[in-house]
Design an enzyme around this catalytic site. Structure first.
Site, PDB file in Angstrom:
ATOM      1  N   GLN A  41       3.982  10.188   3.517  1.00  0.00           N
ATOM      2  CA  GLN A  41       5.058  10.016   2.553  1.00  0.00           C
ATOM      3  C   GLN A  41       6.219  10.967   2.807  1.00  0.00           C
ATOM      4  OE1 GLN A  41       5.087   7.568  -0.104  1.00  0.00           O
ATOM      5  NE2 GLN A  41       3.574   6.875   1.385  1.00  0.00           N
ATOM      6  N   LEU A 100      -7.394   4.369  11.922  1.00  0.00           N
ATOM      7  CA  LEU A 100      -7.837   3.227  12.730  1.00  0.00           C
ATOM      8  C   LEU A 100      -6.906   3.019  13.919  1.00  0.00           C
ATOM      9  CD1 LEU A 100      -9.955   0.949  12.830  1.00  0.00           C
ATOM     10  CD2 LEU A 100      -8.372  -0.455  11.503  1.00  0.00           C
ATOM     11  N   ASP A 155      -4.838  10.423   4.177  1.00  0.00           N
ATOM     12  CA  ASP A 155      -5.022  11.399   5.243  1.00  0.00           C
ATOM     13  C   ASP A 155      -4.048  12.554   5.157  1.00  0.00           C
ATOM     14  OD1 ASP A 155      -2.514  10.360   6.339  1.00  0.00           O
ATOM     15  OD2 ASP A 155      -3.685   8.694   7.127  1.00  0.00           O
ATOM     16  N   ASP A 169       0.818  -1.206   0.000  1.00  0.00           N
ATOM     17  CA  ASP A 169       0.000   0.000   0.000  1.00  0.00           C
ATOM     18  C   ASP A 169       0.857   1.264   0.000  1.00  0.00           C
ATOM     19  OD1 ASP A 169      -2.162  -1.633   0.014  1.00  0.00           O
ATOM     20  OD2 ASP A 169      -2.788  -1.210   2.068  1.00  0.00           O
ATOM     21  N   ARG A 194       5.904  19.971  23.682  1.00  0.00           N
ATOM     22  CA  ARG A 194       4.840  19.506  24.565  1.00  0.00           C
ATOM     23  C   ARG A 194       3.553  19.398  23.744  1.00  0.00           C
ATOM     24  NH1 ARG A 194       4.365  25.331  27.741  1.00  0.00           N
ATOM     25  NH2 ARG A 194       4.606  26.574  25.856  1.00  0.00           N
ATOM     26  N   ASP A 221      -1.579  15.686  20.632  1.00  0.00           N
ATOM     27  CA  ASP A 221      -0.324  15.586  19.882  1.00  0.00           C
ATOM     28  C   ASP A 221      -0.506  16.074  18.455  1.00  0.00           C
ATOM     29  OD1 ASP A 221       1.035  14.609  22.035  1.00  0.00           O
ATOM     30  OD2 ASP A 221       1.059  12.516  21.358  1.00  0.00           O
ATOM     31  N   THR A 261      -9.092   3.037   7.330  1.00  0.00           N
ATOM     32  CA  THR A 261      -8.514   1.777   7.791  1.00  0.00           C
ATOM     33  C   THR A 261      -6.993   1.859   7.920  1.00  0.00           C
ATOM     34  OG1 THR A 261      -8.561   1.030   5.481  1.00  0.00           O
ATOM     35  CG2 THR A 261     -10.355   0.294   6.907  1.00  0.00           C
TER      36      THR A 261
END
Length: 290
Positions: free
Chosen positions: A234, A179, A135, A61, A145, A164, A175
């Site tokens: 990437q 996930l 994403d 993938d 922090r 974060d 997925t």
């Protein structure tokens, strides 16, 4: 179909044995096909991708995502042959290459269009854009922090998160990293964007699933600190926390070649459910739920 590209992840096929098998199989179907071979996306760019009718990706993938990063503007159909670990996007097993290529030339396939996500921000007097299938992630520097992120949806204030990072994923990306961060699985045919605060201090911080037309803006409340931005993991881009990151559905589409036997729920069950059971130490036989 006159021009076929092959992009190979050389760590998965160091001796090019699989590349040779694919080329030989194509030649058996049509000796007049023009085949272009790329190694680890080297030489694969907008000009090259505009010449291709289809590209065969040998890897996992991650290799598909990397390929897409170099050629997404031309929406070239992608046939993924899995030589990696998970293979959620690359669903053709490397033992079924003959059948897959035969079906490709015989037109026994469909093209599944997947929504992509894009982000933009202004820096140094110019607008920077990045596009991904899975994403867009905004994340604090390793030494920083927890950050405060202000999130606006369609120009309306949504919430402030102590976290974060912030992730916005497509249905396809639900997925993937989403996930792992506790977000929901969303069927890839749904036109949505899902926003997930990553590792927030508040137990009430949950994913919100939005209409695909939604426009999201993220502002880091602490100035003079570094944050990192990534599309599909990437490349991590360092940016000033003073920038407002705009995230939205891309005008580009990812086109994945699918065959009749590629069923989403079968893939979901095998790649996610079975692997989860294996991690828990349970032997999960494939024919139990068939």
């Amino acid at each position: 179909m006159k021009n076929i590209g092959i992009n190979v992840n050389t760590t998965k096929d160091p001796n090019k044995k699989m590349v040779d098998i694919v080329i030989e199989t194509i030649r058996k179907k049509n000796t007049d096909i023009n085949i272009r071979v790329y190694e680890d996306c080297m030489g694969l760019n907008e000009i090259e991708s505009s010449k291709l009718d289809v590209i065969i990706v040998l890897g996992g993938d991650g290799t598909i995502l990397n390929t897409l990063r170099h050629m997404h503007k031309h929406s070239v159909p992608i046939l993924g042959i899995n030589m990696g670990h998970l293979g959620f996007l690359a669903q053709v097993d490397n033992t079924n290459i003959d059948v897959a290529i035969e079906n490709l030339f015989d037109g026994k396939y469909s093209i599944e269009e997947r929504t992509m996500v894009e982000c933009s921000y202004h820096e140094g007097g110019e607008t920077r854009n990045y596009c991904g299938l899975n994403d867009v992630v905004i994340y604090k520097a390793l030494s920083s922090r927890i950050q405060k992120y202000e999130v606006f949806i369609n120009d309306k204030f949504y919430n402030t998160f102590d976290a974060d990072g912030i992730m916005v994923c497509t249905s396809t990306g639900s997925t993937a990293y989403n996930l792992a961060a506790g977000g929901p699985i969303i069927h890839p045919e749904l036109d949505t964007l899902a926003l997930t605060p990553m590792y927030s201090q508040s137990p009430a911080s949950r994913t919100i699933v939005l209409d695909g037309k939604s426009k999201i803006a993220v502002k880091v409340r602490r100035d003079n600190e570094i944050v990192f931005l990534s599309a599909d993991g990437q490349e991590w881009i360092e940016t000033d926390s003073a920038n407002v990151i705009n995230i939205f559905r891309s005008k580009y589409k990812c086109k994945l070649i699918k065959f009749a036997e590629n069923d989403y729920f079968t893939t979901l069950r095998k790649k996610i459910t079975y692997r989860a059971k294996e991690c828990e130490g349970e032997v999960y036989e494939g024919n139990k739920t068939c």
